[in-house]
Design a protein around this motif. Structure first.
Motif, PDB file in Angstrom:
ATOM      1  N   LYS A 151       0.843  -1.198   0.000  1.00 33.62           N
ATOM      2  CA  LYS A 151       0.000   0.000   0.000  1.00 33.62           C
ATOM      3  C   LYS A 151       0.881   1.252   0.000  1.00 33.62           C
ATOM      4  CE  LYS A 151      -3.793   2.200   2.537  1.00 33.62           C
ATOM      5  NZ  LYS A 151      -3.392   3.510   2.123  1.00 33.62           N
ATOM      6  N   LEU A 154       1.739   2.202  -3.467  1.00 35.21           N
ATOM      7  CA  LEU A 154       0.636   2.918  -4.120  1.00 35.21           C
ATOM      8  C   LEU A 154       0.590   4.362  -3.649  1.00 35.21           C
ATOM      9  CD1 LEU A 154      -2.165   0.197  -3.927  1.00 35.21           C
ATOM     10  CD2 LEU A 154      -0.772   0.794  -5.912  1.00 35.21           C
ATOM     11  N   LYS A 160      -4.200   4.542  -6.998  1.00 32.32           N
ATOM     12  CA  LYS A 160      -5.279   3.951  -6.201  1.00 32.32           C
ATOM     13  C   LYS A 160      -5.161   2.435  -6.208  1.00 32.32           C
ATOM     14  CE  LYS A 160      -8.502   7.708  -6.894  1.00 32.32           C
ATOM     15  NZ  LYS A 160      -9.738   8.141  -7.500  1.00 32.32           N
ATOM     16  N   THR A 161      -4.867   1.873  -7.387  1.00 32.17           N
ATOM     17  CA  THR A 161      -4.676   0.437  -7.534  1.00 32.17           C
ATOM     18  C   THR A 161      -3.549   0.199  -8.532  1.00 32.17           C
ATOM     19  OG1 THR A 161      -6.154   0.133  -9.424  1.00 32.17           O
ATOM     20  CG2 THR A 161      -7.172   0.059  -7.225  1.00 32.17           C
ATOM     21  N   LYS A 163      -3.887  -1.193 -11.233  1.00 24.80           N
ATOM     22  CA  LYS A 163      -4.449  -0.968 -12.569  1.00 24.80           C
ATOM     23  C   LYS A 163      -4.143   0.447 -13.061  1.00 24.80           C
ATOM     24  CE  LYS A 163      -8.136  -4.298 -11.956  1.00 24.80           C
ATOM     25  NZ  LYS A 163      -9.550  -4.517 -11.743  1.00 24.80           N
ATOM     26  N   ASP A 164      -3.786   1.346 -12.145  1.00 31.77           N
ATOM     27  CA  ASP A 164      -3.464   2.727 -12.508  1.00 31.77           C
ATOM     28  C   ASP A 164      -2.039   2.875 -13.041  1.00 31.77           C
ATOM     29  OD1 ASP A 164      -5.985   3.536 -11.729  1.00 31.77           O
ATOM     30  OD2 ASP A 164      -5.353   4.082  -9.704  1.00 31.77           O
TER      31      ASP A 164
END
Length: 189
Positions: A151, A154, A160-161, A163-164
Motif C-alpha cells: 500500500k 501505491l 489507487k490500484t 491498474k493505474d
C-alpha cells in the motif's frame, strides 16, 4: 457524552486509524452512539478544523474518514521529505521496483533473469522502505519467496490500484524515446 469530550475521542480515533481511516459504523460502535450523533460529531470536528489555522483536515474517502494534511501546506511537507535522511532510490532499486510492480508476484531469480544482475541489495532496500513485501512462496524447489508491492508503494506513487500503472507498452515507448534523446545529446556539436 459532552460534545468536547466526543470530539477529543473522535480526533484520537482518526489519528490512531491513520491511512486506513475509520468508518461511521466503527465510530458509532466505539462511541456507543447513533449514526446521526456520530455524523454530527464528525461534522462539528470538521468545522473546528476549518475555523482554526490548523494543518490538518478530516475527509471521507471510500466510506471511511481520515485525518489528512491540508494541501496548502504541501510545499513544506515536500521540503521535509526531500531533506530527510532517507536517500532516494538508486537506479537499480527503481528498476527492481518496476519489475516487481508489473510482474508480481515474482521471485528474486525471475527479477534477476529480467535485469541480468543480482538484486539482493535492491530487494533489501525496497523491503526496508516498505515499497515491496514478501507475498508468499512459489511452488517448486526451495520454495522461493514471492515479492509484491505494498500500500505504501501505491501511496508513494499516487496510485489507487495497480491498474493505474501506465500500460507497459507506453513505458517501453517512453524509454525508447528517452534513449534516442540521450543519443542526440551525446553528439558533438
Amino acid at each position: 457524552m459532552n460534545k468536547n469530550k466526543g470530539q477529543g475521542i473522535l480526533e484520537a480515533l482518526l489519528f490512531a486509524a491513520g491511512d486506513e481511516g475509520i468508518s461511521l459504523q466503527q465510530i458509532t460502535d466505539v462511541l456507543d452512539t447513533t449514526a446521526l450523533q456520530a455524523t454530527e460529531l464528525l461534522e462539528d470536528l470538521q468545522e473546528e478544523y476549518k475555523k482554526k489555522s490548523r494543518g490538518l483536515s478530516i475527509i471521507e474517502v471510500g466510506g471511511v474518514f481520515q485525518m489528512v494534511t491540508k494541501k496548502e501546506h504541501s510545499e513544506y511537507l515536500k521540503k521535509l521529505v526531500e531533506s530527510s535522511n532517507s536517500a532516494s532510490l538508486s537506479q537499480a532499486a527503481l528498476e527492481t521496483l518496476a519489475i516487481v510492480a508489473y510482474k508480481q508476484p515474482i521471485t528474486r531469480i525471475e527479477i534477476e533473469a529480467i535485469r541480468g544482475v543480482k538484486t539482493d541489495r535492491s530487494l533489501q532496500t525496497l523491503t526496508a522502505k516498505a515499497l515491496i513485501k514478501e507475498t508468499g512462496r512459489a511452488e517448486g524447489p526451495g520454495r522461493p519467496i514471492l515479492y509484491g508491492t505494498t500500500k505504501e508503494f501505491l501511496d508513494c506513487f499516487g496510485l489507487k490500484t495497480l491498474k493505474d500503472l501506465p500500460p507497459l507498452d507506453d513505458v517501453q515507448e517512453e524509454a525508447l524515446e528517452q534513449d534516442e534523446a540521450d543519443l542526440f545529446f551525446g553528439l558533438p556539436s
